[in-house]
Enzyme design. Structure first.
Site, PDB file in Angstrom:
ATOM      1  CG  ASP A 137      -1.856   0.802   0.600  1.00 38.23           C
ATOM      2  OD1 ASP A 137      -2.677   1.714   0.061  1.00 38.23           O
ATOM      3  OD2 ASP A 137      -2.074   1.845   2.370  1.00 38.23           O
ATOM      4  CD1 TRP A 155      -0.310   2.612   8.300  1.00 39.33           C
ATOM      5  CD2 TRP A 155       1.815   2.687   8.830  1.00 39.33           C
ATOM      6  NE1 TRP A 155       0.878   2.313   7.038  1.00 39.33           N
ATOM      7  CE2 TRP A 155       1.807   2.190   7.086  1.00 39.33           C
ATOM      8  CE3 TRP A 155       3.277   1.750   9.181  1.00 39.33           C
ATOM      9  CZ2 TRP A 155       2.656   2.709   6.158  1.00 39.33           C
ATOM     10  CZ3 TRP A 155       4.530   1.988   8.398  1.00 39.33           C
ATOM     11  CH2 TRP A 155       4.347   1.707   6.016  1.00 39.33           C
ATOM     12  CG  ASN A 214       4.490  -4.601   6.827  1.00 38.88           C
ATOM     13  OD1 ASN A 214       4.545  -4.195   8.041  1.00 38.88           O
ATOM     14  ND2 ASN A 214       3.446  -4.469   6.133  1.00 38.88           N
ATOM     15  CE1 TYR A 233      -7.422   0.315   6.184  1.00 38.69           C
ATOM     16  CE2 TYR A 233      -6.327  -0.275   7.662  1.00 38.69           C
ATOM     17  CZ  TYR A 233      -6.183   0.118   6.568  1.00 38.69           C
ATOM     18  OH  TYR A 233      -5.699   1.102   6.072  1.00 38.69           O
ATOM     19  CE1 TYR A 264      -3.139   0.754  10.680  1.00 44.01           C
ATOM     20  CE2 TYR A 264      -2.558  -1.545  10.039  1.00 44.01           C
ATOM     21  CZ  TYR A 264      -1.911  -0.070  10.113  1.00 44.01           C
ATOM     22  OH  TYR A 264      -0.963   0.274   9.265  1.00 44.01           O
ATOM     23  CE  LYS A 288      -4.770   3.321   8.210  1.00 47.78           C
ATOM     24  NZ  LYS A 288      -5.272   3.515   7.078  1.00 47.78           N
ATOM     25  CG  ASN A 327       1.717  -4.339  10.924  1.00 42.55           C
ATOM     26  OD1 ASN A 327       3.130  -4.080  11.964  1.00 42.55           O
ATOM     27  ND2 ASN A 327       2.266  -4.506   9.391  1.00 42.55           N
ATOM     28  CD  GLU A 386       1.981  -1.301   9.526  1.00 40.08           C
ATOM     29  OE1 GLU A 386       1.127  -1.021   8.852  1.00 40.08           O
ATOM     30  OE2 GLU A 386       2.934  -1.278   8.443  1.00 40.08           O
TER      31      GLU A 386
END
Length: 600
Positions: free
Chosen positions: A160, A546, A409, A469, A465, A565, A463, A501
């Site tokens: 991304d 992030w 990652n 998300y 979110y 972000k 990571n 993240e």
């Protein structure tokens, strides 16, 4: 591979500037055999994509060509002449006049060629560099090339961030003696107030090697003879986060009692260790505060820029950040040199991002091909990944700022085949450098219940979110999800956890009194909810937001001129979240929050 530098026995010419530039051309053309037929010029270092107004150049898939003339200094008659490219993203081929002298796969590590036999001191030669931005299932990072109905080639990829390409870092011509130093490795330790410095110096031909260590004032504090050995520094000053102290290892190659080559390698004396759920630097618990970042600026793309380097580090210092991850590729060497000098801790990452076919399908509920298979990411992919690791460690092994290697990652570490893919890579990394911990950044689909590779690594980098998300707009649920998952990782693996993240997009100037995603207030509340979850789990030893700054991505309906972000805008203006991080991180000062601090 030693970084080019001027010494008493070496000279250095920088080839940055404006080069002739052309995109594309027929497959059977050989543009390196003559002066490029073009009116375009491109800046080096810079990605080429945003320099020009033509979308055909920005969206070009395939090779582009850079060309310039170079004059070899007339005093280099008896010297070896070496051409070095700090990077060519993603595949480079280099021609001196009509001769191919170097070729390299991988867009973020340097390569060089000894061109002595092809040039003459005092004369000019034509230097042509072809750079391809193509990504496939066997490149690192991976991608897919398709052809549209009207014949246009189209590149897609699973990372991304925008696939900037070209000569984004410097190009050099340098001289070195016929008998010269090829490599230096420094490994440090501490025994009370004494620093230990294990060294290994490689020469291209038999020679006596002499080494000495100089402190910051230039005073000799240790010396020895031999290609390898261990030096001791009494009353050593350690390299510490926020308090960098560097020594110089001066190596000399000697033949017939004459110094044929000398090279100075800066280093810092420090130790790194994972003990239980703690991450120790110099035997003391360290708490990471900082960011995942990108080499990304307007117009330049991924082009290295010293002004942005200085300003970005100033902004990190302003926030109280003490560390960052080189997401998602090795950064320019100048960045690590700066981190060494200023005491910033670095998690150094390969370009292995996008090894996950579940991401594109999983986000929209579609099925997907197996990530690891003969037809997708396979033995050839892993071979490219292994070479990327070798080149990363070879380049960055002597940087005291680098405390951990990150191998990938968000790979699909919960899928069948992940362990078979990663286990040899972990073994390789530990063989190349047994002194630093090894990690990877786990994607949200890979949980403590289904991850297949976490036990191979030293530190759990997650990571996550929740609140963006997942559980979008519901921060109470997000905080519960985060706290519960963190406890699950601790109970199963008992290793340190770094939140590598966590973040929420925010459009600068968009505000609300409610928990409304995309507002500056929501970004602040999102970070605060996550911090409460982190503070309640002792094994959490770091937090990397992030992202440091907004950055460019490929086109998509979920992106508004890139990823938003960042706690700074792309032109480095602070959003509200930057001030909140500053208040928290200045208070923490590299320490895990205590019980009293958690209640604030």
């Amino acid at each position: 591979m030693l970084k080019p530098r001027s010494t008493a026995t070496r000279e250095l010419v920088n080839l940055d500037g404006l080069w002739r530039f052309a995109a594309g051309g027929a497959a059977d053309e050989q543009p390196w055999t003559a002066v490029l037929d073009t009116r375009l010029e491109a800046a080096v270092p810079a990605s080429y994509n945003d320099l020009f107004t033509e979308s055909a150049i920005r969206d070009h898939v395939g090779r582009v060509w850079y060309q310039r003339t170079v004059r070899v200094p007339r005093g280099w008659t008896d010297e070896r002449v070496v051409l070095r490219l700090d990077a060519a993203t993603h595949h480079g081929e280099v021609y001196v006049d009509d001769v191919l002298v170097a070729e390299h796969h991988g867009g973020y590590t340097p390569f060089e060629a000894d061109i002595t036999e092809h040039v003459r001191a005092g004369e000019e030669f034509r230097l042509t560099v072809g750079v391809s931005n193509e990504l496939t299932n066997v490149t690192i990072p991976p991608g897919t090339i398709t052809v549209t109905q009207d014949g246009r080639r189209r590149q897609t990829y699973l990372h991304d961030f925008y696939n900037y390409a070209g000569l984004a870092r410097s190009v050099w011509l340098y001289s070195r003696p016929a008998v010269h130093i090829e490599d230096i490795t420094v490994v440090t330790g501490a025994e009370g107030t004494t620093g230990t410095v294990e060294y290994d110096v490689v020469t291209n031909a038999p020679a006596t090697v002499r080494v000495r260590v100089l402190d910051a004032t230039g005073r000799e504090v240790a010396a020895s003879e031999g290609a390898s050995g261990c030096l001791r520094i009494d009353e050593v000053t350690l390299w510490r986060p926020g308090a960098a102290h560097l020594y110089d290892l001066v190596a000399e190659a000697v033949q017939d009692h004459e110094v044929t080559d000398t090279y100075t390698q800066a280093f810092g004396v420090r130790t790194v260790e994972v003990r239980g759920t703690q991450f120790l630097v110099n035997g003391e618990p360290f708490y990471f505060t900082g960011f995942g970042r990108h080499e990304d600026t307007p117009v330049r793309g991924k082009g290295h820029d010293d002004a942005y380097l200085v300003h970005d580090f100033q902004l990190m210092e302003w926030t109280g950040a003490n560390s960052f991850r080189t997401s998602h590729y090795p950064y320019a060497e100048e960045v690590l040199d700066f981190a060494d000098r200023h005491g910033i801790v670095v998690i150094d990452e390969t370009a292995a991002v996008g090894l996950n076919l579940a991401v594109a399908g999983g986000l929209v509920g579609r099925t997907h091909q197996p990530t690891f298979s003969a037809d997708t990411f396979n033995d050839d992919t892993r071979a490219a990944h292994a070479q990327a690791i070798r080149e990363l460690v070879a380049r960055d092994k002597n940087h005291p700022s680098v405390v951990m290697w990150c191998l990938a990652n968000e790979p699909s570490s919960n899928e069948e085949g992940a362990r078979e893919y990663f286990e040899p890579l972990v073994e390789l990394t530990r063989k190349l450098d047994p002194t630093r911990p090894v990690c990877y950044a786990a994607v949200m689909f890979a949980t403590y219940k289904n991850d297949r590779i976490a036990d191979l690594f030293d530190v759990m980098c997650l990571n996550r979110y929740y609140g963006w998300y997942v559980a979008t707009g519901d921060l109470a649920a997000a905080e519960r999800h985060m706290a519960g998952e963190l406890r699950g990782w601790v109970e199963k693996f008992g290793k340190p956890i770094i939140m590598s993240e966590y973040g929420a997009d925010a459009m600068p100037g968009v505000h609300s009194v409610w928990d409304t995603p995309w507002t500056e207030e929501y970004q602040v509340a999102y970070l605060e909810a996550n911090h409460r979850a982190f503070d309640g789990v002792e094994a959490v030893v770091g937090e990397h937001v992030w992202n440091f700054a907004d950055f460019q991505t490929s086109n998509g309906i979920h992106r508004v001129d890139g990823n938003r972000k960042g706690v700074f805008t792309r032109d480095r203006r602070p959003k509200s979240a930057a001030h909140v991080l500053r208040a928290r991180w200045k208070r923490l000062d590299g320490r895990k929050p205590s019980g009293t601090e958690r209640e604030r």
